[in-house]
Design a protein around this motif. Sequence first.
Motif, PDB file in Angstrom:
ATOM      1  N   TYR A   8       0.838  -1.214   0.000  1.00  0.00           N
ATOM      2  CA  TYR A   8       0.000   0.000   0.000  1.00  0.00           C
ATOM      3  C   TYR A   8       0.869   1.259   0.000  1.00  0.00           C
ATOM      4  CZ  TYR A   8      -3.794  -3.217   0.938  1.00  0.00           C
ATOM      5  OH  TYR A   8      -4.692  -4.250   0.834  1.00  0.00           O
ATOM      6  N   CYS A   9       1.939   1.268   0.795  1.00  0.00           N
ATOM      7  CA  CYS A   9       2.859   2.416   0.807  1.00  0.00           C
ATOM      8  C   CYS A   9       3.816   2.367  -0.380  1.00  0.00           C
ATOM      9  CB  CYS A   9       3.640   2.447   2.114  1.00  0.00           C
ATOM     10  SG  CYS A   9       2.607   2.802   3.539  1.00  0.00           S
ATOM     11  N   GLU A  10       3.900   1.210  -1.026  1.00  0.00           N
ATOM     12  CA  GLU A  10       4.711   1.024  -2.224  1.00  0.00           C
ATOM     13  C   GLU A  10       6.183   1.322  -1.985  1.00  0.00           C
ATOM     14  OE1 GLU A  10       2.775   3.328  -5.267  1.00  0.00           O
ATOM     15  OE2 GLU A  10       0.910   2.201  -5.100  1.00  0.00           O
ATOM     16  N   GLU A  11       6.658   0.979  -0.791  1.00  0.00           N
ATOM     17  CA  GLU A  11       8.100   1.052  -0.553  1.00  0.00           C
ATOM     18  C   GLU A  11       8.489   0.168   0.621  1.00  0.00           C
ATOM     19  OE1 GLU A  11       9.320   5.074   0.198  1.00  0.00           O
ATOM     20  OE2 GLU A  11       8.602   5.056   2.243  1.00  0.00           O
ATOM     21  N   ARG A  13       9.913  -0.615   4.200  1.00  0.00           N
ATOM     22  CA  ARG A  13       9.980   0.058   5.489  1.00  0.00           C
ATOM     23  C   ARG A  13      10.568  -0.902   6.514  1.00  0.00           C
ATOM     24  NH1 ARG A  13       6.024   4.052   6.085  1.00  0.00           N
ATOM     25  NH2 ARG A  13       5.951   5.259   4.181  1.00  0.00           N
ATOM     26  N   SER A  14      11.069  -0.307   7.579  1.00  0.00           N
ATOM     27  CA  SER A  14      11.671  -1.092   8.648  1.00  0.00           C
ATOM     28  C   SER A  14      10.648  -2.005   9.304  1.00  0.00           C
ATOM     29  CB  SER A  14      12.252  -0.136   9.695  1.00  0.00           C
ATOM     30  OG  SER A  14      12.369  -0.797  10.927  1.00  0.00           O
ATOM     31  N   GLU A  17       7.959  -0.953  11.990  1.00  0.00           N
ATOM     32  CA  GLU A  17       6.639  -0.368  11.724  1.00  0.00           C
ATOM     33  C   GLU A  17       5.560  -1.435  11.555  1.00  0.00           C
ATOM     34  OE1 GLU A  17       6.747   2.313   8.397  1.00  0.00           O
ATOM     35  OE2 GLU A  17       8.139   3.697   9.365  1.00  0.00           O
ATOM     36  N   HIS A  62       2.239   0.762  12.265  1.00  0.00           N
ATOM     37  CA  HIS A  62       2.762   2.116  12.498  1.00  0.00           C
ATOM     38  C   HIS A  62       3.060   2.833  11.183  1.00  0.00           C
ATOM     39  CE1 HIS A  62       2.831   1.279  16.707  1.00  0.00           C
ATOM     40  NE2 HIS A  62       3.722   0.321  16.583  1.00  0.00           N
ATOM     41  N   GLY A  63       2.309   2.471  10.142  1.00  0.00           N
ATOM     42  CA  GLY A  63       2.435   3.148   8.850  1.00  0.00           C
ATOM     43  C   GLY A  63       1.037   3.421   8.333  1.00  0.00           C
ATOM     44  N   CYS A  64       0.676   2.764   7.225  1.00  0.00           N
ATOM     45  CA  CYS A  64      -0.632   3.018   6.629  1.00  0.00           C
ATOM     46  C   CYS A  64      -1.755   2.295   7.349  1.00  0.00           C
ATOM     47  CB  CYS A  64      -0.606   2.613   5.159  1.00  0.00           C
ATOM     48  SG  CYS A  64      -0.334   0.850   4.924  1.00  0.00           S
ATOM     49  N   GLY A  65      -1.417   1.377   8.263  1.00  0.00           N
ATOM     50  CA  GLY A  65      -2.440   0.694   9.042  1.00  0.00           C
ATOM     51  C   GLY A  65      -3.048  -0.527   8.375  1.00  0.00           C
ATOM     52  N   ARG A  66      -2.664  -0.792   7.101  1.00  0.00           N
ATOM     53  CA  ARG A  66      -3.306  -1.879   6.349  1.00  0.00           C
ATOM     54  C   ARG A  66      -2.767  -3.253   6.728  1.00  0.00           C
ATOM     55  NH1 ARG A  66      -7.607   0.423   5.194  1.00  0.00           N
ATOM     56  NH2 ARG A  66      -6.667   1.630   6.822  1.00  0.00           N
TER      57      ARG A  66
END
Lengths: 106, 183
Positions: A8-11, A13-14, A17, A62-66
């Motif tokens: 969803y964030c398309e990258e 992440r650590s 999160e 801890h990001g988009c919540g998905r």
Amino acid sequence: MLLIYCPYCEEERSELEFRNAGDAHIVRPANIAEISDEEFEEFFFLRQNPKGLFFERWRHIHGCGRFFNAARDTVSDRFYTTYKAGEPKPDVAAILNGEQDKGAAR
Amino acid sequence: MADLATATRNAALTTRGGFAEVVLTPAPAASRLSLRAGADALPGLSAALGVTLPTRPKTSALSGKRHALWLGPDEWLLIDEGEGDLMAAAASSGTLHSAVDVSHRNVAVIVSGPGAEVAINSGCPQDLSLAIFPIGACSRTILGKVEIVLLRIAEDTFRVECWRSFSPYVFGMLSEGAADAGH
Ligand SMILES: [Zn+2]
């Protein structure tokens, strides 16, 4: 630090999160009130915990919540792929063949 | 034989007087809205709020003193630093949505200066280099043990939003990071 690609964030992440959320592709029976105790036990409690390729849910809490799904190797911790919730389960052979091709290219 | 590393000892209050590389400032009070909505409600909500709700990950929009931050595929944080009434604006949109006034749930710390990235990265795992996290980029993420929402408002300035009861921790964490930023 493990990097996880959020579809969803398309990258990437650590891992900090994210939260693991157990097995993916477990379908709740539509007739949940009618199934036997054994069937409910099977659906609710029993898991395979395989060694190697595993399909599981993750949440980018801890990001988009998905919630999304991932194919991960439980031995190496390596993520083969991640995909959005609701998308079909990727073909196991295709994932493992892809890995062999990568191995051959190396 | 391995060389011995020698730690330098800091006096207990060295981080209490400000830093050469980073300035930490509590942000003035602002109105905030936690907004959830589907794609079909976005044109109406954007028009009513006077700011176009962004649909790309990690992006925000700014109109006057009003920020709209993408947090997730159906979730935004609206921040109004002026006198605007966000709840009334959302309610007038005539769309199906969920809006919660979180003005008093959050507080923000403005982190600015050449060491701002380093100070935040002391507790946040995101890549804050300008190419990856440009001006206007925003993200919910973590700082140490707590969740924050990060917004880059200038090349060397970030807005760090956190829940108000976490703010002493966040300010302390950023202070420690700021103290390290000059080294
Ligand atoms: Zn995400």
